[in-house]
Design a protein around this motif. Sequence first.
Motif, PDB file in Angstrom:
ATOM      1  N   GLN A 372      71.240  73.919  66.954  1.00  0.00           N
ATOM      2  CA  GLN A 372      71.053  74.459  68.292  1.00  0.00           C
ATOM      3  C   GLN A 372      72.095  73.897  69.249  1.00  0.00           C
ATOM      4  O   GLN A 372      72.099  74.247  70.430  1.00  0.00           O
ATOM      5  CB  GLN A 372      69.653  74.113  68.817  1.00  0.00           C
ATOM      6  CG  GLN A 372      68.536  74.899  68.157  1.00  0.00           C
ATOM      7  CD  GLN A 372      67.168  74.489  68.680  1.00  0.00           C
ATOM      8  OE1 GLN A 372      66.356  73.976  67.930  1.00  0.00           O
ATOM      9  NE2 GLN A 372      66.895  74.713  69.958  1.00  0.00           N
ATOM     10  N   ASP A 373      72.939  72.991  68.765  1.00  0.00           N
ATOM     11  CA  ASP A 373      73.912  72.344  69.647  1.00  0.00           C
ATOM     12  C   ASP A 373      75.234  72.114  68.915  1.00  0.00           C
ATOM     13  O   ASP A 373      75.550  70.995  68.523  1.00  0.00           O
ATOM     14  CB  ASP A 373      73.343  71.008  70.149  1.00  0.00           C
ATOM     15  CG  ASP A 373      74.276  70.323  71.141  1.00  0.00           C
ATOM     16  OD1 ASP A 373      75.234  70.966  71.619  1.00  0.00           O
ATOM     17  OD2 ASP A 373      74.051  69.129  71.431  1.00  0.00           O
ATOM     18  N   PRO A 374      76.021  73.189  68.726  1.00  0.00           N
ATOM     19  CA  PRO A 374      77.282  73.022  67.988  1.00  0.00           C
ATOM     20  C   PRO A 374      78.234  72.024  68.653  1.00  0.00           C
ATOM     21  O   PRO A 374      78.913  71.267  67.947  1.00  0.00           O
ATOM     22  CB  PRO A 374      77.875  74.429  67.978  1.00  0.00           C
ATOM     23  CG  PRO A 374      76.710  75.334  68.181  1.00  0.00           C
ATOM     24  CD  PRO A 374      75.764  74.583  69.070  1.00  0.00           C
ATOM     25  N   ASP A 375      78.290  72.006  69.991  1.00  0.00           N
ATOM     26  CA  ASP A 375      79.165  71.039  70.673  1.00  0.00           C
ATOM     27  C   ASP A 375      78.735  69.616  70.332  1.00  0.00           C
ATOM     28  O   ASP A 375      79.564  68.755  70.015  1.00  0.00           O
ATOM     29  CB  ASP A 375      79.075  71.195  72.202  1.00  0.00           C
ATOM     30  CG  ASP A 375      79.582  72.535  72.715  1.00  0.00           C
ATOM     31  OD1 ASP A 375      80.522  73.079  72.120  1.00  0.00           O
ATOM     32  OD2 ASP A 375      79.026  73.014  73.715  1.00  0.00           O
ATOM     33  N   GLY A 376      77.448  69.354  70.409  1.00  0.00           N
ATOM     34  CA  GLY A 376      76.926  68.020  70.120  1.00  0.00           C
ATOM     35  C   GLY A 376      77.078  67.663  68.649  1.00  0.00           C
ATOM     36  O   GLY A 376      77.370  66.513  68.309  1.00  0.00           O
ATOM     37  N   ALA A 377      76.887  68.641  67.773  1.00  0.00           N
ATOM     38  CA  ALA A 377      77.028  68.399  66.334  1.00  0.00           C
ATOM     39  C   ALA A 377      78.460  67.985  66.011  1.00  0.00           C
ATOM     40  O   ALA A 377      78.705  67.089  65.192  1.00  0.00           O
ATOM     41  CB  ALA A 377      76.633  69.641  65.541  1.00  0.00           C
ATOM     42  N   LEU A 378      79.416  68.641  66.694  1.00  0.00           N
ATOM     43  CA  LEU A 378      80.826  68.315  66.469  1.00  0.00           C
ATOM     44  C   LEU A 378      81.106  66.854  66.833  1.00  0.00           C
ATOM     45  O   LEU A 378      81.721  66.102  66.060  1.00  0.00           O
ATOM     46  CB  LEU A 378      81.689  69.278  67.285  1.00  0.00           C
ATOM     47  CG  LEU A 378      83.201  69.239  67.108  1.00  0.00           C
ATOM     48  CD1 LEU A 378      83.798  70.603  67.381  1.00  0.00           C
ATOM     49  CD2 LEU A 378      83.853  68.197  68.011  1.00  0.00           C
ATOM     50  N   GLN A 379      80.621  66.438  67.977  1.00  0.00           N
ATOM     51  CA  GLN A 379      80.835  65.049  68.418  1.00  0.00           C
ATOM     52  C   GLN A 379      80.114  64.074  67.482  1.00  0.00           C
ATOM     53  O   GLN A 379      80.636  63.006  67.145  1.00  0.00           O
ATOM     54  CB  GLN A 379      80.331  64.861  69.857  1.00  0.00           C
ATOM     55  CG  GLN A 379      81.077  65.689  70.899  1.00  0.00           C
ATOM     56  CD  GLN A 379      82.516  65.260  71.112  1.00  0.00           C
ATOM     57  OE1 GLN A 379      82.900  64.131  70.777  1.00  0.00           O
ATOM     58  NE2 GLN A 379      83.346  66.153  71.634  1.00  0.00           N
ATOM     59  N   ARG A 380      78.913  64.452  67.086  1.00  0.00           N
ATOM     60  CA  ARG A 380      78.110  63.606  66.202  1.00  0.00           C
ATOM     61  C   ARG A 380      78.823  63.392  64.863  1.00  0.00           C
ATOM     62  O   ARG A 380      78.895  62.272  64.352  1.00  0.00           O
ATOM     63  CB  ARG A 380      76.751  64.283  65.979  1.00  0.00           C
ATOM     64  CG  ARG A 380      75.869  63.642  64.941  1.00  0.00           C
ATOM     65  CD  ARG A 380      74.567  64.412  64.805  1.00  0.00           C
ATOM     66  NE  ARG A 380      73.644  64.131  65.881  1.00  0.00           N
ATOM     67  CZ  ARG A 380      72.710  63.181  65.833  1.00  0.00           C
ATOM     68  NH1 ARG A 380      72.569  62.437  64.746  1.00  0.00           N
ATOM     69  NH2 ARG A 380      71.911  62.990  66.851  1.00  0.00           N
TER      70      ARG A 380
END
Lengths: 727, 151
Positions: A372-380
């Motif tokens: 639900q959060d591709p931007d956050g997944a990328l950083q993670r």
Amino acid sequence: MTHLAPLSRRFFITTGLSAAGGLVVGLALPGRADALPINAAPWTPAGDAKAAEVNAWILIEPDDSVIIRVAQSEMGEGIFTALPMIVAEELECDWTKVRAEYAEAHRNLVDGRPYQRMGTGGSGAVRRSREFLQQAGASARARLIAAAARQWGVAPAECAARDGKVTHTATKRVLGYGALASAAAKITLAQEPAIKTPDQFRLIGQPQARLDTALKVNGQAKFGIDMRLEGMVYAAVTTCPVFGGTVKHVDDSKVKGRRGIQQIVPIPGGVAVVADSFWRAKQAVADLVITWDEGAGAGTSSDQFRKEYRDALDGPAANAKRSGDVNAAMAKASKRIDALYEAPHVAHAAMEPLNATVHVQADRLDAWMGTQDPDGALQRAATAAGMKPEQVFIHNCFLGGGFGRRAVNDELTQAVIVAKAVGKPVKLVWTREEDMQHDRYRPQAAIRFKAGLGSDGMPVAWDMRTAVGSISRSLGRDPVTSGVEPSAVEGLANVPYAVANLNVDCILKNTHVPVMFWRSVGSSQNAFALESFVDEMAVAAGKDPYHFRRDLLAGKPDFLKVLDTLAEKGDWSKKQPAGKGRGIAIHESFGTIVGEIVEVAVSPKGEVKVERVVAVVDCGHVVNPRTVEMQIESAVIYGLTAALYGEITIKDGRVTESNFDGYEMVRFADAPVIETYLALSGGSKWGGIGEPGTPPIAPALCNAIFAATGKRIRSLPIKNQDLSGRA
Amino acid sequence: MIEISVNGQVHRLDVEDDMPLLWVLRDELGMTGTKYGCGIGQCGACTVHVDGEAQRSCSLPVSAAAGTKITTIEGLSPDSSHAVQKAWIAEDVPQCGYCQSGQIMAAAAFLAANPKPTDADIDANLSNICRCGTYPRMRKAIHRAAALIVR
């Protein structure tokens, strides 16, 4: 866009039987099937694009078909249809030639955030992006017209666009979008065109079939769990059953040398077993003998937490809202009523267990999953791998349910660690047991109301106080130094009823149990308490619950329209036979008002049967009426499962429920008839739709049970209540 | 070696006897339309047909499937033309879609045995879980499919 080489197409080719018997079966590439409106794997295969990109949202192919990118996640809410409708409305393309695919988080990072915030949550996809998606469509249309006008040597104002074609009105010359796309992409407009107002919509507001249906009736739709990469291995995980605990010792003697087992990899708070099939990994992980350091949470229980939350209500609190003088008004009230409401932890239990497939190379990391959060997944992923964010590519797949859980991707961190350790592509999958016992749950809460009624029976003072876990603190995102978390008091602090003296207090209290967003967040437990208590006030005042609400909502036409429509459609004035009851509730969340009436039958043995639910919705405007109807059905049933059965029980610091045998769900036999009606207020309101149907269902059901039995339910779930001999 | 027949094709497999059919389909044969939901036969996301009967493949050892005719969602029809698939499309049933392979396989086997089901028949015989709550639409689609089959 990026200096990194794209993944080769060969990378997608998987072998079938090689691990088992040497018989290699070449599987079809997940490429685009021309008849389908979406790719099975919803992105354009690298190097496969024959389409011209007009802007970051819109690609047009030579045959005039259009690919519209979607930045939010398709997890059932229908966003892969609704958001393209918004773009297509302005683009004036042929809707039957529209396909959808995901926008890329990587491009969002390196290309100046063309997709803005990609996260899906807060029922916000349409609300947050409608205007700029309309603008993207309008801008592309204006440039396609400009490209045609330039080719014909006429003024753009002499041309019109419709159904994927530009026409020079005077000479009837026609050019298709496919022939104009490349030229249009290079045009700079002197001024961006105005976007349409709702009265000009032709596509928005008309029911459209979902673009993803065809892929979801034949097994073709690719979820994260379905990804298969060349040379891929599988990982199953186990983490300390007590949240926050760690591994002391792993005895792997039972699984060493077992067929297919390749490696045991430490992960935060647990271990992963890597094998050549998921089943072998899953079997092995269950056979590890692990000694845990259970940490500070060991020995705790739900009963203990329940007492702690109740006790906290008598302790210090932060004020979230105050008007008038509650104490003075309470002292003068004719009648006082108090009540304590309690809601337990509940699990998200999405049908697709959490999973992520990760391939780490020297200079790039690729991850396939449902997030639900591709931007956050990328950083993670970048953090977990120790790589630069620009080196990370998140390939979002269809999500097998989200409901908030897939907003924080613990499984991705694990998969990155394991993939780095084994040096091969890894598909890491949580078992259902891991998924249920290591969720981030809806917070447990105790909510206390005190009300003073005037001589006319109407409330003159209302004191509300909630003790609940802080989601921001649990996620480590914000210490919430004010002591008031907006989501903890949503539904309370914005109570719509006119009461002159009001006080809303908030007590944030976390345990070792992680908590997070659960479909409708604070409004979930708060609406249960608030709308049940409004019923209690109506009873205390000797008034009809519908008319009592009506009086308190005077001067709020949007609420009144929903409430009156609801009373009419839901047959409020019709009598119910003995053993049956009707309950009503209304709640605004995420910009949308939903009212619901539940009809329930309670048997002499105390069995509850929800027979009919009538819902009335005011989300201002509607993009796709069909998905609005589907989301209300979905939200009602999701909320019914929680109201009837939902309860995560902590004992000895750990979750006792582990699978669907101990965590019951609404199935066919429990599912009521659901009717959805719209009472749209229009204007500038564009409300969300994924969540607002959930909050009213628990109180409407409990109020219906009260009508049928005289028993007031102040603690969920309903399965724990003895209703025998009451009807 | 175990021999199984899936969608009319015979596969010879060197796998453990107790590997559930679900994982043979998904990981050994790469047929990912059949889904893992619970692993204990509770949710039905893994439903396939074994000799025409709906079975939860997560709880069926592959050795028990040897000598049977297995049909998965990929083999229900070549072109989504099975009455249940057509009805599912007409009613726009799926939301997230994850459970739908199992729901469709369960409904297809159910209708083969109960060509004109009542709502009570549906309640009593279909127990697959859908977290998106597509039950009202599935119910309509099952009745629609029944009408298509009778015709």
